[in-house]
Design a protein around this motif. Structure first.
Motif, PDB file in Angstrom:
ATOM      1  N   VAL A 112       0.870  -1.173   0.000  1.00  8.54           N
ATOM      2  CA  VAL A 112       0.000   0.000   0.000  1.00  8.54           C
ATOM      3  C   VAL A 112       0.908   1.225   0.000  1.00  8.54           C
ATOM      4  O   VAL A 112       1.713   1.401   0.909  1.00  8.54           O
ATOM      5  CB  VAL A 112      -0.939   0.015   1.219  1.00  8.54           C
ATOM      6  CG1 VAL A 112      -1.924   1.171   1.107  1.00  8.54           C
ATOM      7  CG2 VAL A 112      -1.689  -1.307   1.343  1.00  8.54           C
ATOM      8  N   LEU A 113       0.773   2.070  -1.007  1.00  8.29           N
ATOM      9  CA  LEU A 113       1.664   3.223  -1.156  1.00  8.29           C
ATOM     10  C   LEU A 113       1.207   4.420  -0.334  1.00  8.29           C
ATOM     11  O   LEU A 113       1.977   5.372  -0.144  1.00  8.29           O
ATOM     12  CB  LEU A 113       1.772   3.620  -2.626  1.00  8.29           C
ATOM     13  CG  LEU A 113       2.301   2.531  -3.570  1.00  8.29           C
ATOM     14  CD1 LEU A 113       2.501   3.095  -4.976  1.00  8.29           C
ATOM     15  CD2 LEU A 113       3.596   1.917  -3.059  1.00  8.29           C
ATOM     16  N   THR A 114      -0.028   4.389   0.131  1.00  9.76           N
ATOM     17  CA  THR A 114      -0.580   5.410   1.015  1.00  9.76           C
ATOM     18  C   THR A 114      -0.894   4.750   2.353  1.00  9.76           C
ATOM     19  O   THR A 114      -0.788   3.526   2.470  1.00  9.76           O
ATOM     20  CB  THR A 114      -1.874   5.977   0.429  1.00  9.76           C
ATOM     21  OG1 THR A 114      -2.805   4.888   0.260  1.00  9.76           O
ATOM     22  CG2 THR A 114      -1.641   6.663  -0.904  1.00  9.76           C
ATOM     23  N   PRO A 115      -1.310   5.493   3.365  1.00  9.57           N
ATOM     24  CA  PRO A 115      -1.877   4.828   4.538  1.00  9.57           C
ATOM     25  C   PRO A 115      -3.052   3.932   4.117  1.00  9.57           C
ATOM     26  O   PRO A 115      -3.796   4.258   3.188  1.00  9.57           O
ATOM     27  CB  PRO A 115      -2.333   5.993   5.411  1.00  9.57           C
ATOM     28  CG  PRO A 115      -1.439   7.120   5.022  1.00  9.57           C
ATOM     29  CD  PRO A 115      -1.208   6.958   3.546  1.00  9.57           C
ATOM     30  N   LEU A 116      -3.219   2.810   4.792  1.00 13.22           N
ATOM     31  CA  LEU A 116      -4.257   1.862   4.437  1.00 13.22           C
ATOM     32  C   LEU A 116      -5.648   2.488   4.469  1.00 13.22           C
ATOM     33  O   LEU A 116      -6.515   2.179   3.640  1.00 13.22           O
ATOM     34  CB  LEU A 116      -4.199   0.659   5.382  1.00 13.22           C
ATOM     35  CG  LEU A 116      -5.160  -0.494   5.110  1.00 13.22           C
ATOM     36  CD1 LEU A 116      -4.934  -1.086   3.721  1.00 13.22           C
ATOM     37  CD2 LEU A 116      -5.005  -1.569   6.175  1.00 13.22           C
ATOM     38  N   LEU A 117      -5.883   3.386   5.417  1.00 17.32           N
ATOM     39  CA  LEU A 117      -7.176   4.046   5.532  1.00 17.32           C
ATOM     40  C   LEU A 117      -7.239   5.340   4.722  1.00 17.32           C
ATOM     41  O   LEU A 117      -8.227   6.080   4.799  1.00 17.32           O
ATOM     42  CB  LEU A 117      -7.512   4.318   6.998  1.00 17.32           C
ATOM     43  CG  LEU A 117      -7.611   3.086   7.893  1.00 17.32           C
ATOM     44  CD1 LEU A 117      -8.069   3.475   9.294  1.00 17.32           C
ATOM     45  CD2 LEU A 117      -8.547   2.031   7.309  1.00 17.32           C
ATOM     46  N   GLY A 118      -6.200   5.593   3.932  1.00 16.42           N
ATOM     47  CA  GLY A 118      -6.243   6.724   3.019  1.00 16.42           C
ATOM     48  C   GLY A 118      -5.354   7.878   3.420  1.00 16.42           C
ATOM     49  O   GLY A 118      -5.091   8.114   4.607  1.00 16.42           O
ATOM     50  N   GLU A 119      -4.887   8.588   2.409  1.00 18.00           N
ATOM     51  CA  GLU A 119      -4.072   9.791   2.574  1.00 18.00           C
ATOM     52  C   GLU A 119      -4.933  11.000   2.241  1.00 18.00           C
ATOM     53  O   GLU A 119      -5.521  11.076   1.155  1.00 18.00           O
ATOM     54  CB  GLU A 119      -2.869   9.713   1.633  1.00 18.00           C
ATOM     55  CG  GLU A 119      -1.980  10.928   1.633  1.00 18.00           C
ATOM     56  CD  GLU A 119      -0.857  10.777   0.625  1.00 18.00           C
ATOM     57  OE1 GLU A 119       0.183  10.195   0.995  1.00 18.00           O
ATOM     58  OE2 GLU A 119      -1.028  11.220  -0.535  1.00 18.00           O
ATOM     59  N   ALA A 120      -5.026  11.943   3.158  1.00 12.93           N
ATOM     60  CA  ALA A 120      -5.921  13.087   2.987  1.00 12.93           C
ATOM     61  C   ALA A 120      -5.527  13.922   1.767  1.00 12.93           C
ATOM     62  O   ALA A 120      -4.353  14.143   1.487  1.00 12.93           O
ATOM     63  CB  ALA A 120      -5.904  13.954   4.238  1.00 12.93           C
ATOM     64  N   ILE A 121      -6.555  14.367   1.029  1.00 13.34           N
ATOM     65  CA  ILE A 121      -6.386  15.287  -0.089  1.00 13.34           C
ATOM     66  C   ILE A 121      -6.901  16.652   0.365  1.00 13.34           C
ATOM     67  O   ILE A 121      -8.046  16.762   0.824  1.00 13.34           O
ATOM     68  CB  ILE A 121      -7.175  14.823  -1.329  1.00 13.34           C
ATOM     69  CG1 ILE A 121      -6.799  13.395  -1.705  1.00 13.34           C
ATOM     70  CG2 ILE A 121      -6.927  15.765  -2.496  1.00 13.34           C
ATOM     71  CD1 ILE A 121      -7.648  12.823  -2.841  1.00 13.34           C
ATOM     72  N   ASN A 122      -6.076  17.670   0.243  1.00 11.53           N
ATOM     73  CA  ASN A 122      -6.474  19.006   0.665  1.00 11.53           C
ATOM     74  C   ASN A 122      -7.713  19.458  -0.106  1.00 11.53           C
ATOM     75  O   ASN A 122      -7.808  19.265  -1.325  1.00 11.53           O
ATOM     76  CB  ASN A 122      -5.323  19.987   0.436  1.00 11.53           C
ATOM     77  CG  ASN A 122      -5.567  21.321   1.112  1.00 11.53           C
ATOM     78  OD1 ASN A 122      -6.443  22.085   0.715  1.00 11.53           O
ATOM     79  ND2 ASN A 122      -4.778  21.608   2.139  1.00 11.53           N
ATOM     80  N   SER A 123      -8.654  20.068   0.593  1.00  7.85           N
ATOM     81  CA  SER A 123      -9.911  20.474  -0.041  1.00  7.85           C
ATOM     82  C   SER A 123      -9.716  21.497  -1.153  1.00  7.85           C
ATOM     83  O   SER A 123     -10.568  21.627  -2.044  1.00  7.85           O
ATOM     84  CB  SER A 123     -10.876  21.041   1.015  1.00  7.85           C
ATOM     85  OG  SER A 123     -11.272  20.028   1.911  1.00  7.85           O
ATOM     86  N   SER A 124      -8.604  22.198  -1.144  1.00  7.29           N
ATOM     87  CA  SER A 124      -8.328  23.137  -2.229  1.00  7.29           C
ATOM     88  C   SER A 124      -8.044  22.416  -3.541  1.00  7.29           C
ATOM     89  O   SER A 124      -8.102  23.016  -4.627  1.00  7.29           O
ATOM     90  CB  SER A 124      -7.133  24.026  -1.862  1.00  7.29           C
ATOM     91  OG  SER A 124      -5.942  23.256  -1.758  1.00  7.29           O
ATOM     92  N   GLU A 125      -7.750  21.101  -3.441  1.00  7.14           N
ATOM     93  CA  GLU A 125      -7.452  20.300  -4.626  1.00  7.14           C
ATOM     94  C   GLU A 125      -8.678  19.592  -5.188  1.00  7.14           C
ATOM     95  O   GLU A 125      -8.609  19.007  -6.276  1.00  7.14           O
ATOM     96  CB  GLU A 125      -6.394  19.245  -4.270  1.00  7.14           C
ATOM     97  CG  GLU A 125      -5.090  19.787  -3.748  1.00  7.14           C
ATOM     98  CD  GLU A 125      -4.112  20.093  -4.878  1.00  7.14           C
ATOM     99  OE1 GLU A 125      -4.527  20.083  -6.049  1.00  7.14           O
ATOM    100  OE2 GLU A 125      -2.941  20.353  -4.569  1.00  7.14           O
ATOM    101  N   THR A 126      -9.795  19.594  -4.443  1.00  5.14           N
ATOM    102  CA  THR A 126     -10.944  18.771  -4.824  1.00  5.14           C
ATOM    103  C   THR A 126     -12.112  19.627  -5.292  1.00  5.14           C
ATOM    104  O   THR A 126     -13.250  19.440  -4.870  1.00  5.14           O
ATOM    105  CB  THR A 126     -11.371  17.874  -3.650  1.00  5.14           C
ATOM    106  OG1 THR A 126     -11.753  18.703  -2.533  1.00  5.14           O
ATOM    107  CG2 THR A 126     -10.231  16.957  -3.219  1.00  5.14           C
TER     108      THR A 126
END
Length: 348
Positions: free
Chosen positions: A280-294
């Motif tokens: 798993v290249l990110t944390p298993l429970l997910g890597e946060a994406i900044n809201s400015s990017e979404t």
């Protein structure tokens, strides 16, 4: 008379293992309703298909209802923007499918479904889920499978699996103990018996568009993997996380089988294990994406350049899977890629 019977049946129905982690549900013959696109521009045509669990086309025998009214044939078009709810009836009723006609000003993406199959070579009932995945992939090429082998790397253990990958952190969030267990888009348990509930999987590739698409750029050169995960948004999102898996195909190892699938043999000698989770290249429970990017019309890119995992037997058999999850941990959309590809966004 036959038409009246079908209408009455529709009205009546429309309104109306290795472990013990599943509630045993009544087995029914599935009806799998799909559309060739979940969204089309007004004036274009959407084609509907009805199949049974065994992937046999029964469209010609089915009655198809759009917004509660029977239609002739299996195509649909509209001169106005709007959503249409569709069901098919053939002995039983399909899940409701929603399709949309739009004016061309919005961006839509192909919708894919993630299956995470918690399994083990030692687990005699696990081939049931593996067989269900094979059926689902026959129905749709929008099914992305991940085989998570559990639970022990101890060669002396009765539950030893040479491909074990510790996903305890994720499994503890699911509320389902034991194996096998199949989960759809991370948080929805695939109903038992999985091979008879293919419609549940395919239904998640249909309907309301996710307004988010992924495209991967991958390469494996020598002992180095390079992955660019690109995510494009056609609506504003917040509190999203990215998960990126490295899988391996073509691993050969004996599989216990206490089911009637695969001709009911135990052992399944030299069984081919595919989509096996290796890293798993990110944390298993997910890597946060900044809201400015979404935000709408923005493309978020996350890049990785890492060594090929030491547990990978053949770099040529690597597969990458990337998906975005919401604040509750549900996968919104997913994409898979082999090495050395450059994908485009799947815009509709």
């Amino acid at each position: 008379m036959k038409k009246n019977f079908i209408l009455l049946l529709f009205a009546t129905l429309f309104f109306s293992g290795c472990s013990t982690d599943y509630e045993v549900l009544k087995s029914v013959e599935g009806v799998v309703l799909t559309a060739d696109s979940s969204a089309k521009i007004v004036g274009e045509t959407i084609t509907l298909t009805v199949k049974d669990n065994n992937n046999s086309d029964v469209t010609g025998e089915a009655a198809i209802f759009v917004n509660g009214t029977a239609i002739e044939g299996n195509t649909l078009t509209s001169s106005e923007v709007g959503d249409f709810k569709i069901r098919a009836v053939i002995g039983t009723v399909s899940d409701t499918l929603t399709v949309r006609f739009y004016d061309g000003s919005e961006t839509n993406f192909v919708k894919r479904v993630l299956i995470e199959d918690y399994t083990g070579t030692w687990c005699g009932y696990c081939p049931r889920v593996a067989y269900g995945i094979e059926l689902a992939k026959q129905h749709s090429d929008h099914v992305v499978a991940v085989s998570i082998h559990r639970p022990s790397s101890n060669v002396s253990s009765s539950v030893y699996d040479p491909y074990n990958y510790d996903t305890s952190e994720l499994e503890n969030t699911l509320g389902a103990e034991g194996y096998p267990k199949g989960f759809l888009n991370r948080k929805t348990q695939w109903n038992f018996p999985e091979p008879e509930n293919i419609a549940q999987v395919i239904g998640l590739t249909q309907g309301v568009n996710p307004k988010m698409g992924l495209a991967l750029e991958t390469s494996v050169t020598g002992n180095t993997m390079n992955v660019n995960v690109n995510v494009k948004f056609s609506s504003n999102f917040s509190n999203l996380k990215l998960v990126v898996y490295v899988l391996e195909n073509g691993l050969i190892y004996d599989q216990h089988n206490y089911t009637t699938y695969y001709d009911g043999f135990d052992l399944l000698e030299d069984f081919h294990h595919n989509h096996v989770l290796r890293a798993v290249l990110t944390p298993l429970l997910g890597e946060a994406i900044n809201s400015s990017e979404t935000v709408v019309n923005h493309v978020y890119t996350r890049s990785f350049s890492v060594p090929v995992p030491a547990n990978v037997a053949s770099a040529a058999n690597i597969e990458f899977v990337a998906f975005v999850i919401d604040a509750d941990g549900n996968a919104i959309n997913v994409r898979e890629a082999l090495p050395n590809v450059s994908q485009d966004f799947e815009e509709l």
